[in-house]
Design a protein around this motif. Sequence first.
Motif, PDB file in Angstrom:
ATOM      1  N   PRO A  57       0.306  -1.013  -5.953  1.00 49.53           N
ATOM      2  CA  PRO A  57       0.237  -0.557  -4.745  1.00 49.53           C
ATOM      3  C   PRO A  57      -1.024  -0.783  -4.533  1.00 49.53           C
ATOM      4  CG  PRO A  57       2.535  -0.340  -5.491  1.00 49.53           C
ATOM      5  CD  PRO A  57       1.721  -0.575  -6.627  1.00 49.53           C
ATOM      6  N   ARG A  58      -1.689  -0.926  -3.714  1.00 53.01           N
ATOM      7  CA  ARG A  58      -3.072   0.493  -3.280  1.00 53.01           C
ATOM      8  C   ARG A  58      -3.311   1.928  -2.179  1.00 53.01           C
ATOM      9  NH1 ARG A  58      -7.953  -3.961  -2.654  1.00 53.01           N
ATOM     10  NH2 ARG A  58      -7.480  -5.042  -4.596  1.00 53.01           N
ATOM     11  N   PRO A  59      -3.751   2.513  -2.493  1.00 54.43           N
ATOM     12  CA  PRO A  59      -3.678   3.521  -1.391  1.00 54.43           C
ATOM     13  C   PRO A  59      -4.274   3.133  -0.229  1.00 54.43           C
ATOM     14  CG  PRO A  59      -5.591   3.683  -2.721  1.00 54.43           C
ATOM     15  CD  PRO A  59      -4.458   2.803  -4.150  1.00 54.43           C
ATOM     16  N   LYS A  60      -3.786   3.389   0.241  1.00 55.33           N
ATOM     17  CA  LYS A  60      -3.491   2.970   2.075  1.00 55.33           C
ATOM     18  C   LYS A  60      -4.895   3.396   2.652  1.00 55.33           C
ATOM     19  CE  LYS A  60      -1.265   2.086   6.030  1.00 55.33           C
ATOM     20  NZ  LYS A  60      -0.259   2.680   7.523  1.00 55.33           N
ATOM     21  N   VAL A  61      -5.681   4.394   2.735  1.00 55.15           N
ATOM     22  CA  VAL A  61      -6.534   5.076   2.203  1.00 55.15           C
ATOM     23  C   VAL A  61      -8.109   4.784   1.506  1.00 55.15           C
ATOM     24  CG1 VAL A  61      -8.800   6.685   3.943  1.00 55.15           C
ATOM     25  CG2 VAL A  61      -5.832   6.271   4.098  1.00 55.15           C
ATOM     26  N   LEU A  62      -9.018   4.277   1.416  1.00 55.90           N
ATOM     27  CA  LEU A  62      -9.956   4.323   0.270  1.00 55.90           C
ATOM     28  C   LEU A  62     -11.303   4.722   0.527  1.00 55.90           C
ATOM     29  CD1 LEU A  62     -10.355   0.531  -0.403  1.00 55.90           C
ATOM     30  CD2 LEU A  62      -8.583   1.743  -1.244  1.00 55.90           C
ATOM     31  N   PHE A  63     -11.325   5.237  -0.785  1.00 48.99           N
ATOM     32  CA  PHE A  63     -12.428   6.727  -0.884  1.00 48.99           C
ATOM     33  C   PHE A  63     -13.900   5.559  -1.866  1.00 48.99           C
ATOM     34  CE2 PHE A  63      -8.940   8.960   0.390  1.00 48.99           C
ATOM     35  CZ  PHE A  63      -8.887   9.710   1.381  1.00 48.99           C
ATOM     36  N   ASN A 103     -15.332  21.140   3.998  1.00 54.02           N
ATOM     37  CA  ASN A 103     -15.334  20.683   3.770  1.00 54.02           C
ATOM     38  C   ASN A 103     -16.322  19.770   2.610  1.00 54.02           C
ATOM     39  OD1 ASN A 103     -14.999  18.901   6.762  1.00 54.02           O
ATOM     40  ND2 ASN A 103     -16.935  19.624   7.342  1.00 54.02           N
ATOM     41  N   GLY A 104     -15.990  18.291   2.030  1.00 54.38           N
ATOM     42  CA  GLY A 104     -16.716  17.976   0.748  1.00 54.38           C
ATOM     43  C   GLY A 104     -17.603  16.638   0.412  1.00 54.38           C
ATOM     44  N   VAL A 105     -18.239  16.691  -0.416  1.00 58.31           N
ATOM     45  CA  VAL A 105     -18.356  15.000  -1.158  1.00 58.31           C
ATOM     46  C   VAL A 105     -17.663  14.638  -1.988  1.00 58.31           C
ATOM     47  CG1 VAL A 105     -20.219  13.567  -0.865  1.00 58.31           C
ATOM     48  CG2 VAL A 105     -20.836  15.800   0.011  1.00 58.31           C
ATOM     49  N   VAL A 106     -16.875  13.490  -1.883  1.00 55.69           N
ATOM     50  CA  VAL A 106     -16.642  12.714  -2.688  1.00 55.69           C
ATOM     51  C   VAL A 106     -17.130  12.211  -4.148  1.00 55.69           C
ATOM     52  CG1 VAL A 106     -15.305  11.126  -3.533  1.00 55.69           C
ATOM     53  CG2 VAL A 106     -15.155  11.280  -1.146  1.00 55.69           C
ATOM     54  N   GLU A 107     -17.338  13.089  -5.476  1.00 52.52           N
ATOM     55  CA  GLU A 107     -18.132  13.202  -6.261  1.00 52.52           C
ATOM     56  C   GLU A 107     -16.989  11.983  -7.416  1.00 52.52           C
ATOM     57  OE1 GLU A 107     -18.786  16.594  -8.360  1.00 52.52           O
ATOM     58  OE2 GLU A 107     -20.281  16.958  -6.936  1.00 52.52           O
ATOM     59  N   GLU A 108     -16.204  11.818  -7.514  1.00 52.65           N
ATOM     60  CA  GLU A 108     -15.555  10.889  -7.684  1.00 52.65           C
ATOM     61  C   GLU A 108     -13.839  10.820  -7.657  1.00 52.65           C
ATOM     62  OE1 GLU A 108     -13.853  11.818 -12.323  1.00 52.65           O
ATOM     63  OE2 GLU A 108     -15.913  12.225 -12.870  1.00 52.65           O
ATOM     64  N   VAL A 109     -13.590   9.088  -7.863  1.00 49.51           N
ATOM     65  CA  VAL A 109     -12.541   8.622  -7.706  1.00 49.51           C
ATOM     66  C   VAL A 109     -11.534   7.610  -8.447  1.00 49.51           C
ATOM     67  CG1 VAL A 109     -11.043   7.296  -5.414  1.00 49.51           C
ATOM     68  CG2 VAL A 109     -13.279   7.892  -5.289  1.00 49.51           C
ATOM     69  N   ASN A 110     -10.733   8.452  -8.304  1.00 49.90           N
ATOM     70  CA  ASN A 110      -8.953   7.790  -9.532  1.00 49.90           C
ATOM     71  C   ASN A 110      -8.239   7.588  -8.839  1.00 49.90           C
ATOM     72  OD1 ASN A 110      -7.402   7.606 -11.930  1.00 49.90           O
ATOM     73  ND2 ASN A 110      -8.488   9.446 -13.038  1.00 49.90           N
ATOM     74  N   TYR A 111      -8.226   5.680  -8.688  1.00 49.26           N
ATOM     75  CA  TYR A 111      -6.875   4.932  -8.033  1.00 49.26           C
ATOM     76  C   TYR A 111      -5.905   4.980  -9.047  1.00 49.26           C
ATOM     77  CZ  TYR A 111      -9.775   4.360  -4.011  1.00 49.26           C
ATOM     78  OH  TYR A 111     -11.205   3.560  -3.001  1.00 49.26           O
ATOM     79  N   ASP A 112      -6.115   4.978  -9.812  1.00 47.57           N
ATOM     80  CA  ASP A 112      -5.101   5.239 -10.985  1.00 47.57           C
ATOM     81  C   ASP A 112      -3.984   6.030 -10.919  1.00 47.57           C
ATOM     82  OD1 ASP A 112      -5.658   2.916 -12.186  1.00 47.57           O
ATOM     83  OD2 ASP A 112      -6.715   3.344 -13.497  1.00 47.57           O
ATOM     84  N   VAL A 132       1.168  -0.894  -0.155  1.00 48.90           N
ATOM     85  CA  VAL A 132      -0.321   0.005   0.309  1.00 48.90           C
ATOM     86  C   VAL A 132       1.260   1.088  -0.129  1.00 48.90           C
ATOM     87  CG1 VAL A 132      -1.685  -1.025   0.906  1.00 48.90           C
ATOM     88  CG2 VAL A 132      -0.128   0.195   2.837  1.00 48.90           C
ATOM     89  N   VAL A 133      -0.164   2.196  -0.680  1.00 46.99           N
ATOM     90  CA  VAL A 133       1.263   4.034  -0.439  1.00 46.99           C
ATOM     91  C   VAL A 133       0.243   4.754   0.263  1.00 46.99           C
ATOM     92  CG1 VAL A 133       2.114   5.749  -2.529  1.00 46.99           C
ATOM     93  CG2 VAL A 133       2.083   3.039  -2.864  1.00 46.99           C
ATOM     94  N   GLU A 147     -10.519  19.050  -7.897  1.00 53.09           N
ATOM     95  CA  GLU A 147      -9.590  17.836  -8.166  1.00 53.09           C
ATOM     96  C   GLU A 147      -8.732  17.971  -7.572  1.00 53.09           C
ATOM     97  OE1 GLU A 147      -7.719  15.248 -11.614  1.00 53.09           O
ATOM     98  OE2 GLU A 147      -9.165  16.554 -12.427  1.00 53.09           O
ATOM     99  N   LEU A 148      -8.430  16.972  -6.494  1.00 54.76           N
ATOM    100  CA  LEU A 148      -7.698  17.244  -5.028  1.00 54.76           C
ATOM    101  C   LEU A 148      -6.935  15.827  -5.064  1.00 54.76           C
ATOM    102  CD1 LEU A 148      -9.642  18.222  -2.350  1.00 54.76           C
ATOM    103  CD2 LEU A 148      -7.924  19.372  -3.428  1.00 54.76           C
ATOM    104  N   ASP A 149      -5.662  15.298  -4.825  1.00 58.00           N
ATOM    105  CA  ASP A 149      -4.765  13.998  -4.762  1.00 58.00           C
ATOM    106  C   ASP A 149      -5.655  13.623  -2.807  1.00 58.00           C
ATOM    107  OD1 ASP A 149      -3.243  14.660  -6.605  1.00 58.00           O
ATOM    108  OD2 ASP A 149      -1.803  15.678  -5.400  1.00 58.00           O
TER     109      ASP A 149
END
Length: 177
Positions: free
Chosen positions: A118-124, A141-150, A45-46, A168-170
């Motif tokens: 490797p996967r991210p340590k925290v999954l959204f 604060n905000g609501v997650v609309e999209e997740v790009n694990y790549d 994990v990263v 868009e945030l890291d």
Amino acid sequence: MMLRWYVVHAYSGFEQQVKRAIEERVRRAGMEDHFGQVLVPTEEVVEMREGQKRRSERKFFPGYVLVQMDMSEETWHLIRSVPRVLGFIGGTPDKPSPITDKEADTILSRIQEGVEKPRPKVLFEVGEVVRVIEGPFNDFNGVVEEVNYDKSRLLVAVQIFGRSTPVELDFHQVEKV
């Protein structure tokens, strides 16, 4: 003689020591032809810490060790006599049953996938509320609309002046609320 995969229940946190102890006892007993691989199922994990990517390993079956072996009275006793081994999973205490080949292939492919990518340590998840901890939208604060694990990026809807604005945030710029 057919080597099958068995799941050994070990004390949580002692999986690596149990793995080494099994390998050592097999070597000392000269039973290498009755055993194959001994694995602790982990994935890489990263996570971002202090602006740097850190790689670590995470067990995806804590407390379990996979052993490829030919089940017999001698091999059963060898595994059961290892310190910090609680027993086998599946079947009866005296006659454990192996996991299916499909299950073993699934676990082995997940281990290989974790090494290659490797996967991210925290999954959204989409719809989850997060807090921005870094950057121009700090403390929003905000609501997650999209997740790009790549790319390790999120599209977060943040309320600015009463209007929802996609940002868009890291992964390292946000934390779960």
